[in-house]
Design an enzyme around this catalytic site. Structure first.
Site, short mmCIF file in Angstrom:
data_model
loop_
_atom_site.label_atom_id
_atom_site.label_comp_id
_atom_site.label_asym_id
_atom_site.label_seq_id
_atom_site.Cartn_x
_atom_site.Cartn_y
_atom_site.Cartn_z
N ALA A 29 2.92 6.99 0.95
CA ALA A 29 1.90 7.62 0.10
C ALA A 29 0.90 8.43 0.92
O ALA A 29 -0.13 8.84 0.40
CB ALA A 29 1.17 6.55 -0.70
N GLU B 15 4.15 15.05 5.89
CA GLU B 15 3.95 15.59 7.24
C GLU B 15 4.76 14.81 8.26
O GLU B 15 5.36 15.39 9.18
CB GLU B 15 2.46 15.54 7.59
CG GLU B 15 1.60 16.43 6.71
CD GLU B 15 0.16 16.42 7.14
OE1 GLU B 15 -0.26 17.41 7.78
OE2 GLU B 15 -0.57 15.46 6.85
N LEU C 253 -1.81 9.57 4.02
CA LEU C 253 -3.02 9.04 4.67
C LEU C 253 -3.59 7.87 3.86
O LEU C 253 -3.70 7.96 2.64
CB LEU C 253 -4.06 10.16 4.74
CG LEU C 253 -5.46 9.78 5.21
CD1 LEU C 253 -5.46 9.41 6.68
CD2 LEU C 253 -6.42 10.94 4.96
N LEU D 34 -6.25 6.45 2.25
CA LEU D 34 -7.51 7.06 1.81
C LEU D 34 -8.69 6.11 1.95
O LEU D 34 -9.84 6.56 1.99
CB LEU D 34 -7.36 7.54 0.36
CG LEU D 34 -6.35 8.68 0.18
CD1 LEU D 34 -6.01 8.88 -1.30
CD2 LEU D 34 -6.87 9.98 0.78
N GLU E 198 -3.70 16.79 -1.40
CA GLU E 198 -4.90 17.07 -0.62
C GLU E 198 -5.86 17.97 -1.40
O GLU E 198 -7.08 17.77 -1.38
CB GLU E 198 -4.54 17.76 0.71
CG GLU E 198 -4.02 16.82 1.78
CD GLU E 198 -2.53 16.55 1.69
OE1 GLU E 198 -1.93 16.83 0.64
OE2 GLU E 198 -1.97 16.04 2.67
N ARG F 174 -7.89 16.13 -3.78
CA ARG F 174 -8.75 15.12 -3.14
C ARG F 174 -9.86 15.78 -2.32
O ARG F 174 -10.64 15.11 -1.65
CB ARG F 174 -7.94 14.22 -2.22
CG ARG F 174 -6.70 13.63 -2.84
CD ARG F 174 -6.74 12.13 -2.96
NE ARG F 174 -5.50 11.60 -3.51
CZ ARG F 174 -5.30 11.33 -4.79
NH1 ARG F 174 -6.27 11.52 -5.67
NH2 ARG F 174 -4.14 10.87 -5.22
N LYS G 88 0.85 -1.21 0.00
CA LYS G 88 0.00 0.00 0.00
C LYS G 88 0.87 1.25 0.00
O LYS G 88 0.43 2.33 0.40
CB LYS G 88 -0.91 0.01 1.24
CG LYS G 88 -1.94 -1.13 1.25
CD LYS G 88 -2.99 -0.93 0.17
CE LYS G 88 -4.03 -2.05 0.18
NZ LYS G 88 -4.95 -1.94 -0.97
N GLY H 32 -3.67 17.36 7.71
CA GLY H 32 -4.21 17.19 9.05
C GLY H 32 -3.19 16.68 10.04
O GLY H 32 -3.49 16.48 11.22
C1 1HE Z 1 -3.18 3.61 -1.26
C2 1HE Z 1 -2.58 4.88 -1.10
C3 1HE Z 1 -3.18 5.75 -0.15
C4 1HE Z 1 -1.47 3.80 -2.59
N1 1HE Z 1 -4.25 5.31 0.52
N2 1HE Z 1 -4.26 3.24 -0.57
N3 1HE Z 1 -2.11 10.23 -0.84
C5 1HE Z 1 -2.27 10.24 -2.15
O1 1HE Z 1 -3.14 10.85 -2.71
C6 1HE Z 1 -1.30 9.36 -2.92
C7 1HE Z 1 -2.07 8.24 -3.60
N4 1HE Z 1 -1.16 7.23 -4.14
C8 1HE Z 1 -0.55 7.36 -5.34
O2 1HE Z 1 -0.59 8.38 -6.00
C9 1HE Z 1 0.18 6.15 -5.84
O3 1HE Z 1 -0.35 5.01 -5.20
C10 1HE Z 1 1.71 6.19 -5.60
C11 1HE Z 1 2.33 7.26 -6.51
C12 1HE Z 1 2.06 6.48 -4.16
C13 1HE Z 1 2.33 4.81 -5.93
O4 1HE Z 1 1.98 4.44 -7.26
P1 1HE Z 1 2.16 2.92 -7.72
O5 1HE Z 1 1.77 2.85 -9.16
O6 1HE Z 1 3.52 2.45 -7.34
O7 1HE Z 1 1.14 2.04 -6.83
P2 1HE Z 1 -0.46 1.96 -6.89
O8 1HE Z 1 -0.86 0.83 -7.82
O9 1HE Z 1 -1.09 3.27 -7.15
O10 1HE Z 1 -0.80 1.56 -5.39
C14 1HE Z 1 -0.58 0.27 -4.88
C15 1HE Z 1 -1.69 -0.01 -3.89
O11 1HE Z 1 -1.56 0.90 -2.80
C16 1HE Z 1 -3.07 0.24 -4.49
O12 1HE Z 1 -3.97 -0.63 -3.84
P3 1HE Z 1 -4.49 -1.99 -4.57
O13 1HE Z 1 -5.40 -2.61 -3.57
O14 1HE Z 1 -5.15 -1.53 -5.84
O15 1HE Z 1 -3.23 -2.80 -4.83
C17 1HE Z 1 -3.38 1.65 -4.04
O16 1HE Z 1 -4.77 1.91 -3.95
C18 1HE Z 1 -2.76 1.64 -2.66
N5 1HE Z 1 -2.46 2.99 -2.19
N6 1HE Z 1 -1.53 4.96 -1.94
C19 1HE Z 1 -4.77 4.10 0.30
N7 1HE Z 1 -2.66 6.95 0.10
C20 1HE Z 1 -3.83 13.63 7.90
S1 1HE Z 1 -4.16 14.38 6.41
C21 1HE Z 1 -3.10 13.71 5.24
C22 1HE Z 1 -3.79 13.74 3.92
C23 1HE Z 1 -3.02 12.95 2.90
O17 1HE Z 1 -2.08 12.29 3.15
S2 1HE Z 1 -3.65 13.12 1.32
C24 1HE Z 1 -2.54 12.26 0.31
C25 1HE Z 1 -2.99 10.87 0.09
#
Ligand code: 1HE
Length: 264
Positions: A68, A118, A70, A72, A138, A141, A31, A146
């Protein structure tokens, strides 16, 4: 519910001891080390009881990415009240990093996104390898930082740069990151953990009182009004100098028993 959210999941972290250094590996590589409640609770637990013999901490990520951010998939369950509790829970965990008894060094690679950034910001030193990149999706999204990001990140990179990241989705590379203050070190691919460990071993050799002053007094002095800051500095300097450890170390220098300061 909020009660279940406090249960730690030890499988999400790999915690080890390397000499005087505690290493904490985020361990959800499938993840991309997304930060879920179980991981955050486990992180809180292992930062609460740091053994006396530990002199520095390294936080790193298993797999190709630091984090990656929080998880989500947990977000869609929360209402506003639970969101508030969640954010404040993150604050408490990251405060344990920032106000840790010993220096904390983050080894960064791949995604350092959202809450992952963070988390990295709460550490005292950030080491980034070439693959690292920084983003705050963020904005796109529909959420906000946070985990203390709006407090800590502007102090590293400035409000305008952070606002741009959140508004436009701008992504900074590792090379840009070291220029703009995301990391203090930029090193070659594959070596962030080793470099972080090397630095951790170096800071572990400092007088504990010096590390205390840098971690606890320096950030407060930097935020204080100048007159208060200068007084705090004088008091901290006096306490440090009067410690036996300082006297021993200065005596060793005067006796030509320590390394000289040379360009690296
Ligand atoms: C996740 C998450 C996640 C991956 N929450 N499941 N963060 C984001 O918006 C970043 C979102 N993630 C990405 O853009 C990409 O996943 C990555 C660039 C980090 C990696 O890409 P990649 O191609 O190597 O992997 P993938 O196929 O996108 O992800 C692999 C798995 O991890 C996949 O799940 P699967 O069940 O389909 O295998 C993804 O859904 C999962 N995954 N990132 C949940 N973040 C306190 S406030 C803080 C607010 C934030 O942090 S907002 C930023 C959130």
């Amino acid at each position: 519910n909020a009660q279940a959210a406090t249960l730690a999941d030890p499988s999400t972290l790999v915690v080890d001891t390397v000499g005087p250094v505690l290493t904490i590996g985020l361990n959800r590589p499938k993840k991309r080390n997304a930060l879920n409640d179980g991981l955050m609770a486990a992180l809180k637990d292992c930062l609460t009881e740091i053994p006396d013999e530990i002199r520095a901490v390294v936080i790193h990520g298993h797999g190709d990415h630091f984090s990656a951010g929080l998880d989500l998939s947990e977000l869609r369950e929360r209402d506003a009240t639970e969101g508030l509790v969640h954010s404040q829970t993150w604050h408490r965990v990251f405060d344990r990093i920032q106000y840790c008894r010993v220096p904390v060094i983050a080894a960064l690679k791949g995604a350092v996104i959202g809450g992952g950034l963070e988390l990295a910001c709460a550490a005292h030193i950030r080491v980034a390898e070439a693959s690292a990149y920084y983003a705050l999706p963020e904005g796109s999204r529909g959420i906000f930082v946070g985990g203390g990001g709006s407090v800590r990140l502007p102090r590293l990179i400035g409000v305008a740069r952070m606002a741009d990241m959140m508004l436009t989705g701008r992504v900074y590379s590792a090379a840009e990151g070291v220029v703009h203050g995301f990391s203090q070190y930029l090193i070659e691919a594959g070596s962030a953990y080793d470099k972080a460990l090397e630095l951790a071993n170096r800071v572990a050799q400092n007088a504990p009182l010096t590390n205390f002053a840098v971690l606890q007094a320096l950030p407060m002095i930097a935020e204080a009004n100048p007159q208060t800051g200068l007084l705090m500095e004088s008091l901290m300097a006096t306490v440090a100098q009067s410690d036996q450890e300082a006297k021993t170390r200065i005596r060793a220098f005067l006796d030509h028993k320590t390394a000289k300061v040379r360009p690296s």
